[in-house]
Design a protein around this motif. Structure first.
Motif, PDB file in Angstrom:
ATOM      1  N   LYS A 114      -5.871  -2.974   2.838  1.00 11.51           N
ATOM      2  CA  LYS A 114      -6.433  -2.938   1.334  1.00 11.51           C
ATOM      3  C   LYS A 114      -5.408  -3.103   0.288  1.00 11.51           C
ATOM      4  CE  LYS A 114      -9.958  -0.478  -1.438  1.00 11.51           C
ATOM      5  NZ  LYS A 114     -10.633   0.840  -1.850  1.00 11.51           N
ATOM      6  N   ALA A 115      -4.302  -2.816   0.607  1.00 10.76           N
ATOM      7  CA  ALA A 115      -3.265  -2.724  -0.730  1.00 10.76           C
ATOM      8  C   ALA A 115      -2.736  -4.159  -0.476  1.00 10.76           C
ATOM      9  CB  ALA A 115      -2.183  -1.730  -0.121  1.00 10.76           C
ATOM     10  N   TYR A 116      -2.596  -4.634   0.606  1.00 17.62           N
ATOM     11  CA  TYR A 116      -2.236  -6.106   0.676  1.00 17.62           C
ATOM     12  C   TYR A 116      -3.469  -7.095   0.138  1.00 17.62           C
ATOM     13  CZ  TYR A 116       1.862  -6.185   4.076  1.00 17.62           C
ATOM     14  OH  TYR A 116       2.985  -6.106   4.565  1.00 17.62           O
ATOM     15  N   GLU A 117      -4.506  -6.865   0.390  1.00 18.07           N
ATOM     16  CA  GLU A 117      -5.747  -7.512  -0.021  1.00 18.07           C
ATOM     17  C   GLU A 117      -5.736  -7.607  -1.735  1.00 18.07           C
ATOM     18  OE1 GLU A 117      -9.087  -6.307   2.242  1.00 18.07           O
ATOM     19  OE2 GLU A 117      -8.091  -6.829   3.948  1.00 18.07           O
ATOM     20  N   THR A 118      -5.539  -6.326  -2.239  1.00 16.77           N
ATOM     21  CA  THR A 118      -5.658  -6.219  -3.643  1.00 16.77           C
ATOM     22  C   THR A 118      -4.712  -7.249  -4.464  1.00 16.77           C
ATOM     23  OG1 THR A 118      -6.192  -4.025  -3.511  1.00 16.77           O
ATOM     24  CG2 THR A 118      -5.393  -4.663  -5.619  1.00 16.77           C
ATOM     25  N   VAL A 119      -3.567  -7.254  -3.908  1.00 16.62           N
ATOM     26  CA  VAL A 119      -2.385  -8.069  -4.374  1.00 16.62           C
ATOM     27  C   VAL A 119      -2.330  -9.499  -3.890  1.00 16.62           C
ATOM     28  CG1 VAL A 119      -0.083  -8.359  -4.622  1.00 16.62           C
ATOM     29  CG2 VAL A 119      -0.954  -6.308  -4.685  1.00 16.62           C
ATOM     30  N   TYR A 120      -2.518  -9.803  -2.867  1.00 17.05           N
ATOM     31  CA  TYR A 120      -2.457 -11.128  -2.379  1.00 17.05           C
ATOM     32  C   TYR A 120      -3.936 -11.965  -2.239  1.00 17.05           C
ATOM     33  CZ  TYR A 120       2.172 -10.946  -0.351  1.00 17.05           C
ATOM     34  OH  TYR A 120       3.565 -10.687  -0.149  1.00 17.05           O
ATOM     35  N   LYS A 121      -5.140 -11.276  -2.670  1.00 18.16           N
ATOM     36  CA  LYS A 121      -6.398 -11.610  -2.807  1.00 18.16           C
ATOM     37  C   LYS A 121      -6.873 -12.479  -1.879  1.00 18.16           C
ATOM     38  CE  LYS A 121      -5.705 -10.472  -6.989  1.00 18.16           C
ATOM     39  NZ  LYS A 121      -6.509  -9.076  -7.621  1.00 18.16           N
ATOM     40  N   GLY A 147       5.251  -7.951  -3.057  1.00 14.76           N
ATOM     41  CA  GLY A 147       5.715  -6.852  -2.349  1.00 14.76           C
ATOM     42  C   GLY A 147       5.829  -5.557  -2.884  1.00 14.76           C
ATOM     43  N   LEU A 148       6.347  -5.737  -4.127  1.00 13.76           N
ATOM     44  CA  LEU A 148       6.542  -4.612  -4.737  1.00 13.76           C
ATOM     45  C   LEU A 148       5.224  -3.815  -5.159  1.00 13.76           C
ATOM     46  CD1 LEU A 148       9.824  -5.558  -7.299  1.00 13.76           C
ATOM     47  CD2 LEU A 148       9.522  -3.569  -5.693  1.00 13.76           C
ATOM     48  N   GLN A 149       4.377  -4.863  -5.624  1.00 18.38           N
ATOM     49  CA  GLN A 149       3.132  -4.452  -6.194  1.00 18.38           C
ATOM     50  C   GLN A 149       2.353  -3.757  -4.871  1.00 18.38           C
ATOM     51  OE1 GLN A 149       0.931  -7.483  -8.530  1.00 18.38           O
ATOM     52  NE2 GLN A 149       2.832  -8.497  -8.881  1.00 18.38           N
ATOM     53  N   THR A 150       2.463  -4.346  -4.058  1.00 16.86           N
ATOM     54  CA  THR A 150       1.645  -3.812  -2.558  1.00 16.86           C
ATOM     55  C   THR A 150       2.066  -2.751  -2.199  1.00 16.86           C
ATOM     56  OG1 THR A 150       1.354  -6.260  -1.917  1.00 16.86           O
ATOM     57  CG2 THR A 150       1.082  -4.476  -0.271  1.00 16.86           C
ATOM     58  N   ILE A 151       3.423  -2.505  -2.425  1.00 18.12           N
ATOM     59  CA  ILE A 151       4.123  -1.103  -1.752  1.00 18.12           C
ATOM     60  C   ILE A 151       3.265  -0.021  -2.876  1.00 18.12           C
ATOM     61  CG2 ILE A 151       6.004   0.430  -1.741  1.00 18.12           C
ATOM     62  CD1 ILE A 151       7.325  -2.289  -0.734  1.00 18.12           C
ATOM     63  N   CYS A 152       3.245  -0.280  -4.056  1.00 16.68           N
ATOM     64  CA  CYS A 152       2.990   0.508  -5.056  1.00 16.68           C
ATOM     65  C   CYS A 152       1.399   0.856  -4.913  1.00 16.68           C
ATOM     66  CB  CYS A 152       3.266  -0.060  -6.744  1.00 16.68           C
ATOM     67  SG  CYS A 152       5.107  -0.035  -7.090  1.00 16.68           S
ATOM     68  N   HIS A 153       0.641  -0.084  -4.590  1.00 13.35           N
ATOM     69  CA  HIS A 153      -0.704   0.132  -4.318  1.00 13.35           C
ATOM     70  C   HIS A 153      -1.031   1.006  -3.296  1.00 13.35           C
ATOM     71  CE1 HIS A 153      -3.108  -2.265  -7.285  1.00 13.35           C
ATOM     72  NE2 HIS A 153      -2.024  -2.917  -7.352  1.00 13.35           N
ATOM     73  N   TYR A 154      -0.108   0.677  -2.169  1.00 15.33           N
ATOM     74  CA  TYR A 154      -0.479   1.515  -0.930  1.00 15.33           C
ATOM     75  C   TYR A 154      -0.136   2.773  -1.072  1.00 15.33           C
ATOM     76  CZ  TYR A 154       0.266   2.622   3.918  1.00 15.33           C
ATOM     77  OH  TYR A 154       0.074   3.295   5.315  1.00 15.33           O
ATOM     78  N   TRP A 155       0.822   3.370  -1.724  1.00 13.16           N
ATOM     79  CA  TRP A 155       0.933   4.855  -1.883  1.00 13.16           C
ATOM     80  C   TRP A 155      -0.238   5.512  -2.625  1.00 13.16           C
ATOM     81  CZ3 TRP A 155       4.002   4.642   1.647  1.00 13.16           C
ATOM     82  CH2 TRP A 155       5.120   4.050   1.542  1.00 13.16           C
TER      83      TRP A 155
END
Length: 456
Positions: free
Chosen positions: A381-388, A441-449
């Protein structure tokens, strides 16, 4: 989240300069002359982790290269994540094939060129800066974090399993996250949720005391090359099925959801024909190419040696011959058990007129985190939020023994969420990292936490 993203954008150039300094350290674990560089890199990481706001940043000496640890443990009632990475890098040879010096980082065409840019310093650095971004804007983290960054991954992590075994409490967590893998292609975020294990051996076939004249002795004694050729042929049937009794007994089938996830990748067989240059594909009958590559076990002949190898003809019967084989194993298969089955098969098919011995290689256990595990799905879900775009879920055909060691020793789910790309030349000259994936990737990691804190 916008405040965090704004902070990372504002600090981008400063952070890249820091990454340049990290990448300029020649932390080559395979070469003893870089011991001092290894130590300097570990010290650099301790300072970087401390500056990011992590606590208890320390160097733990081992019988090999040091392990760097740090933590932040103030998210009461929330999961604890162990972030694993490595700061050592591969040798740079052949140096003449690099367009720029491997330890002088340079950005060209929005790609960062340097040894370790993709594998794995760049991805480790992203995790550190994601923590910094959250702490600087939020003042606290949504989850508890521990870092374990080693310096021997590129030489097989020989001392890390013992370090993990001896420090179970220190490294105790709810989930392990590793960014040392990649995406299947540009713009397609990918989570690898399983890796094959490994075992192998070298088979030695011994015939006469020394090489013999084939005119004088041909037809009277067994030829070791012919003997080992027949033995190797006995490992498979004509349809690519491994013919070792019991080899498939513990192999579990894919779930329907996994099959659908593989189909959703829409990777055609033509892609693999183009990549390999092979005239056609071949493998175990009854399975797709992706299944053969990721979730079916294999037995491959990696090398064969024997007899006269020079130019022209030398009419001898060789004294001996040998072959190296390796097996890629899937979850539930035990390397020790597979080795025993191979030895039993070799004994049962031992050719007449020769002696056969085996020499064992290192073994690695396969691992898989359930496809529907909440830690995996939160990462998707974190990936999809950032990469669309939808996240791709894959298994890896290769083996990373330390991942299986973490799985066995700490008994935790492992999330492999990488940001490298297949064409980034890790382990080769001109290694690089796409800055698009550095930023996203930076954004994805932040979203993931934050996602993980919500679902746990």
């Amino acid at each position: 989240m916008k405040m965090i993203e704004d902070y990372l954008k504002e600090k981008r150039n400063v952070h890249l300069e820091e990454l340049f300094s990290f990448l300029s350290l020649e932390s080559i674990s395979a070469l003893p002359e870089h011991k001092e560089d290894i130590q300097k890199t570990a010290e650099w990481l301790v300072q970087a982790l401390t500056n990011a706001g992590l606590e208890n940043a320390s160097i733990y000496q081992t019988k090999g290269n040091p392990v760097v640890y740090a933590d932040w443990l103030h998210a009461e009632g929330k999961p604890t994540v162990l972030v694993y990475g490595h700061y050592d890098v591969q040798p740079v040879d052949p140096l003449e094939l690099w367009d720029t010096p491997p330890f002088s980082p340079e950005i060209r065409d929005e790609k960062l060129y340097a040894r370790g840019a993709s594998d794995d310093k760049g991805q480790v650095f992203m995790h550190i800066k994601a923590i910094e971004g959250i702490l600087q804007t939020n003042g606290s983290l949504p989850v508890n974090i521990k870092f374990c960054i080693e310096g021997e991954e590129e030489v097989g992590s020989p001392t890390l399993p013992l370090f993990v075994e001896e420090n179970k409490e220190l490294l105790g967590a709810d989930v392990i996250v590793i960014s040392d893998t990649g995406m299947i292609e540009q713009g397609k975020p990918t989570i690898c949720y399983g890796l094959r294990g490994l075992c192998g051996m070298e088979i030695h076939v011994k015939g006469p005391r020394s090489d013999l004249h084939s005119g004088l002795f041909g037809g009277a004694i067994q030829n070791p090359i012919a003997a080992i050729s027949g033995l190797l042929a006995s490992f498979h049937d004509q349809n690519g099925v491994i013919a070792v009794e019991g080899f498939y007994d513990r192999v579990t089938p894919l779930t329907p959801d996994e099959k659908e996830a593989f189909k959703a990748l829409q990777i055609s067989d033509d892609t693999f024909i183009e990549q390999t240059g092979s005239p056609t594909l071949f493998g175990e009958e009854g399975f797709s190419t992706l299944e053969r590559l990721w979730v079916r076990p294999t037995l491959e002949i990696n090398g064969i040696k024997g007899g006269f190898q020079g130019t022209g003809v030398k009419t001898v019967i060789p004294s001996e011959a040998s072959a190296k084989i390796t097996c890629r194993l899937v979850p539930a298969q035990d390397p020790e058990e597979i080795v025993a089955l191979l030895e039993k098969h070799i004994e049962a098919h031992k050719p007449k007129g020769v002696d056969v011995t085996v020499q064992l290689f290192d073994k690695g256990t396969p691992f898989v985190t359930p496809f529907d595990h909440k830690a995996i799905q939160a990462a998707g879900k974190a990936y999809e939020t950032v990469y669309k775009v939808p996240t791709s879920y894959t298994r890896g055909g290769g083996s990373i023994p330390i991942v299986a060691a973490f799985d066995q020793i700490l008994n935790l789910p492992v999330v492999l969420m990488g940001f490298g790309l297949p064409d980034e030349n890790f382990h080769a000259p001109n290694e690089h990292f796409h800055l698009e994936n550095y930023d996203k990737g930076l954004q994805t990691i932040c979203h993931y936490w934050f996602e993980l804190a919500e679902v746990w």
